[in-house]
Design a protein around this motif. Structure first.
Motif, short mmCIF file in Angstrom:
data_model
loop_
_atom_site.label_atom_id
_atom_site.label_comp_id
_atom_site.label_asym_id
_atom_site.label_seq_id
_atom_site.Cartn_x
_atom_site.Cartn_y
_atom_site.Cartn_z
N ALA A 1 7.99 -51.71 47.54
CA ALA A 1 6.56 -52.23 47.77
C ALA A 1 6.57 -53.76 48.04
CB ALA A 1 5.93 -52.29 46.47
N TRP A 2 5.45 -53.76 49.00
CA TRP A 2 5.53 -55.33 49.37
C TRP A 2 4.89 -56.09 48.44
CZ3 TRP A 2 1.23 -58.58 49.93
CH2 TRP A 2 1.51 -59.78 50.78
N THR A 3 5.07 -57.34 48.10
CA THR A 3 4.45 -58.19 47.50
C THR A 3 4.12 -59.49 47.96
OG1 THR A 3 6.15 -59.31 45.81
CG2 THR A 3 5.13 -57.02 45.32
N LYS B 1 9.01 -46.39 49.85
CA LYS B 1 9.21 -47.53 50.35
C LYS B 1 9.10 -48.76 49.41
CE LYS B 1 6.02 -50.31 52.44
NZ LYS B 1 6.56 -51.74 52.02
N ALA C 1 5.47 -45.23 48.56
CA ALA C 1 6.65 -44.88 47.96
C ALA C 1 7.26 -43.72 48.69
CB ALA C 1 6.36 -44.79 46.67
N SER D 1 -3.04 -54.85 47.43
CA SER D 1 -1.72 -54.59 48.08
C SER D 1 -0.77 -53.53 46.87
CB SER D 1 -1.08 -55.73 48.32
OG SER D 1 -0.82 -56.82 47.34
N ALA D 2 -0.94 -53.85 45.58
CA ALA D 2 -0.18 -53.09 44.90
C ALA D 2 -0.68 -51.67 45.08
CB ALA D 2 -0.45 -53.51 43.51
N GLU D 3 -1.98 -51.33 45.05
CA GLU D 3 -2.56 -49.99 45.11
C GLU D 3 -2.04 -49.45 46.41
OE1 GLU D 3 -6.69 -49.85 44.47
OE2 GLU D 3 -6.67 -50.59 42.36
N GLN D 4 -2.14 -49.95 47.49
CA GLN D 4 -2.00 -49.44 48.84
C GLN D 4 -0.41 -49.27 48.95
OE1 GLN D 4 -4.20 -48.08 50.82
NE2 GLN D 4 -5.57 -48.56 49.02
N GLU D 5 0.33 -50.16 48.47
CA GLU D 5 1.80 -50.13 48.60
C GLU D 5 2.32 -48.98 47.70
OE1 GLU D 5 4.21 -51.71 50.26
OE2 GLU D 5 2.68 -52.73 51.51
N ALA D 6 1.76 -48.72 46.64
CA ALA D 6 2.24 -47.68 45.76
C ALA D 6 2.20 -46.22 46.54
CB ALA D 6 1.29 -47.47 44.55
#
Length: 203
Positions: A134-136, A132, A130, A122-127
């Motif tokens: 980031a969802w965690t 936006k 941007a 999720s961290a790689e895809q949310e980055a």
């Protein structure tokens, strides 16, 4: 992969980069129930280890631990009309593409490994989304997250075999390859056109 050595791709760092950029592919395995396949996202844990997760209810899941897996990442592709080469009438249609095959041993991850894989994914895809925010998983109720993770199983694939193909018209004169790149881009396949114009790039 393609038997013509002209198209062989052996740059492992570049292959890793493509897999990371795509973030998604297909995992194949032979099982007692016959050959099975699952489509899934992946992340790199290190230079030779992929991490992934599969639905617990998927028929392939119970057979993966200890099995040999084959992960395929399919990059840009496109049909190539012989008219685009401007080399006369003795040419045939073909299909250009970029692909990576990674073969190795599958190992089931423990719960901590699964959660770490989900966080990294999720961290790689949310980055990429941007600016936006980031969802965690911190946005979720912990008990709900734990309940949902019971429905999936995490695995690693220790890559032992690397096979890459970049079929980009390298067997044609440069002018013909670039002319075909113009044609394939006009047909809407900008990704493979870019690779055809830059056949020597790392990724």
């Amino acid at each position: 992969m393609h038997p013509d050595s002209t198209f062989r791709w052996e740059d492992r760092a570049a292959m890793r980069d493509l897999v990371r950029e795509l973030g998604f592919g297909t995992l194949f395995a032979a099982t007692p129930d016959g050959p099975r396949v699952v489509h899934l996202p992946v992340v790199w844990l290190d230079e030779t280890t992929l991490a992934l997760h599969v639905s617990r209810g998927n028929g392939i899941t119970k057979h993966l631990d200890g099995a040999t897996g084959l992960f395929v990442a399919q990059g840009p592709d496109g049909y190539i009309s012989p008219d685009w080469y401007d080399l006369g009438n003795e040419q045939v249609p073909t299909w250009n593409y970029v692909a990576v095959e990674l073969e190795g041993r599958m190992r089931r991850m423990d719960q901590a490994g699964l959660v770490a894989q989900l966080d990294q994914l999720s961290a790689e895809q949310e980055a990429r989304l941007a600016p936006k925010p980031a969802w965690t998983r911190a946005k979720m109720t912990p008990s709900v997250f734990e309940q949902m993770t019971r429905g999936i199983v995490g695995f690693t694939l220790e890559v032992q075999g690397w096979r890459g193909t970049r079929k980009l018209g390298q067997n044609k004169p440069e002018a013909a390859r670039l002319s075909a790149a113009e044609g394939v881009e006009a047909a809407g396949r900008r990704g493979i056109a870019y690779w055809m114009r830059n056949p020597g790039m790392r990724s």
